[in-house]
Write a protein that holds these residues in place. Sequence first.
Motif, PDB file in Angstrom:
ATOM      1  N   ALA A   9       0.856  -1.182   0.000  1.00 46.13           N
ATOM      2  CA  ALA A   9       0.000   0.000   0.000  1.00 46.13           C
ATOM      3  C   ALA A   9       0.890   1.229   0.000  1.00 46.13           C
ATOM      4  N   SER A  51      -6.348  -3.532   5.005  1.00 52.10           N
ATOM      5  CA  SER A  51      -6.790  -2.134   4.944  1.00 52.10           C
ATOM      6  C   SER A  51      -5.601  -1.234   5.255  1.00 52.10           C
ATOM      7  N   ASP A 105      -3.825   4.560   3.398  1.00 46.62           N
ATOM      8  CA  ASP A 105      -3.908   5.236   2.102  1.00 46.62           C
ATOM      9  C   ASP A 105      -5.342   5.276   1.565  1.00 46.62           C
ATOM     10  N   GLY A 106      -6.292   4.741   2.331  1.00 44.66           N
ATOM     11  CA  GLY A 106      -7.692   4.787   1.932  1.00 44.66           C
ATOM     12  C   GLY A 106      -8.143   3.619   1.083  1.00 44.66           C
ATOM     13  N   LYS A 107      -7.325   2.574   0.986  1.00 53.73           N
ATOM     14  CA  LYS A 107      -7.666   1.440   0.129  1.00 53.73           C
ATOM     15  C   LYS A 107      -7.757   0.134   0.922  1.00 53.73           C
ATOM     16  N   LYS A 127      -7.164  -3.908  -0.122  1.00 55.15           N
ATOM     17  CA  LYS A 127      -6.726  -4.839  -1.163  1.00 55.15           C
ATOM     18  C   LYS A 127      -6.961  -6.272  -0.703  1.00 55.15           C
ATOM     19  N   GLN A 157      -9.411  -4.724  -5.397  1.00 57.36           N
ATOM     20  CA  GLN A 157      -9.115  -3.522  -4.621  1.00 57.36           C
ATOM     21  C   GLN A 157     -10.310  -2.579  -4.686  1.00 57.36           C
ATOM     22  N   TYR A 158     -10.578  -1.886  -3.587  1.00 50.77           N
ATOM     23  CA  TYR A 158     -11.573  -0.815  -3.601  1.00 50.77           C
ATOM     24  C   TYR A 158     -11.135   0.256  -2.618  1.00 50.77           C
ATOM     25  N   SER A 159     -11.822   1.409  -2.635  1.00 53.95           N
ATOM     26  CA  SER A 159     -11.321   2.577  -1.912  1.00 53.95           C
ATOM     27  C   SER A 159     -12.375   3.220  -1.011  1.00 53.95           C
ATOM     28  N   HIS A 160     -11.875   3.853   0.045  1.00 56.56           N
ATOM     29  CA  HIS A 160     -12.618   4.814   0.852  1.00 56.56           C
ATOM     30  C   HIS A 160     -12.033   6.194   0.547  1.00 56.56           C
ATOM     31  N   SER A 161     -12.693   7.236   1.038  1.00 59.98           N
ATOM     32  CA  SER A 161     -12.208   8.598   0.808  1.00 59.98           C
ATOM     33  C   SER A 161     -11.287   9.083   1.922  1.00 59.98           C
TER      34      SER A 161
END
Length: 361
Positions: A32, A52, A55-57, A59, A73-77
Amino acid sequence: MSFFQQKPAVSSSSTIATDADMANDIVINNPAEDSISDVAFSTQNEFVFSASSWDGKVKIWNINNGNPQAVAQYSHSAPVLSTRWSGDGTKVASGGCDNIVKLFDLTTNQEQQVGTHDSAIKNLRFVNCGPTNSQCLVTGSWDKTIKYWDLRQQQPIATLAMPDRVYAMDSSNQLLVVGTAERHIAVINLTNPGQIYKTIQSPLKMQTRTIACYPSGDGYAIGSIEGRIAIRYLDEEIQKKSGFSFKCHRKTNPNRSIGASSQTDVFSVNSISFHPIYGTFVSAGSDGTFHFWDKNKKHRLKGYPAQNGSISAVNFNGKGSLLAYSLGYDWSKGHSFNTQNYANIIRIHAPTDAEVKEKAR
């Protein structure tokens, strides 16, 4: 080495590991762009795990055949602080500093928002609770609440006020334990999830950093920022007989002394995870070490040498055959130590029975 001896590590091949014992660990470099906050193995696939990060991701990795591959992979803000898997292994949940609970479906590669808090979400767990023993997701937040979520709807099933901001949380069977600011510990019986069964003050004098429940569901361990772990039991008579606290993740510093006595550097216990089969546990800390412990015999099974950085999270897979541990800066020494050269790595260790199985008397 007994918990009660509190001596520096002895040079015994049975309890002290070397770097050679880690030579076969699977290494994921730069997993990350910032430190890993949590790691969690799939409930159905022993070689798949999620991580988690600040970096907000989030994986998802597959390490089958020893060749790590990022498969989703997905993201948060904002920074993500916790991740866990649903019971059927098809979904990954996460929460963090954007106050949002997200769910990622691995069968469709789709993500959705399933809930919110008024402040950062520090921990989450999938649990079975209530009279029907139905699976739901429980989230703990700095807004001083925990919430239970039916993932098919946007509103929580229930909201339960905590004594303070949630700093740590874990569950096993019908036990849910929440650690908050000001050293409060809330114990919840998940057959009646809408109320706190018992609240105690942590026996450790400093801030709670991590909590892990025994696989048997009859107790829990607390780790603090002051290099201590408390072993607790729900039954008061068993607690009186078998409960205790001990020092760990400390190092004698010959460069700091008062008179002829060297001083001891004290490090935070960042993460604790219990072996799902044997009931022993691993602790990891800011000193960059992890240790396997037998709470029943009050004995350290094996300790590993310090790595090049703090260990922020550890977790066993469902069979206890793999241990994931993440190296990354944990802010224990302030802003100035957060350099670009600081290690940011996930390693996978395959513990032997000699390391994690309770020894015969």
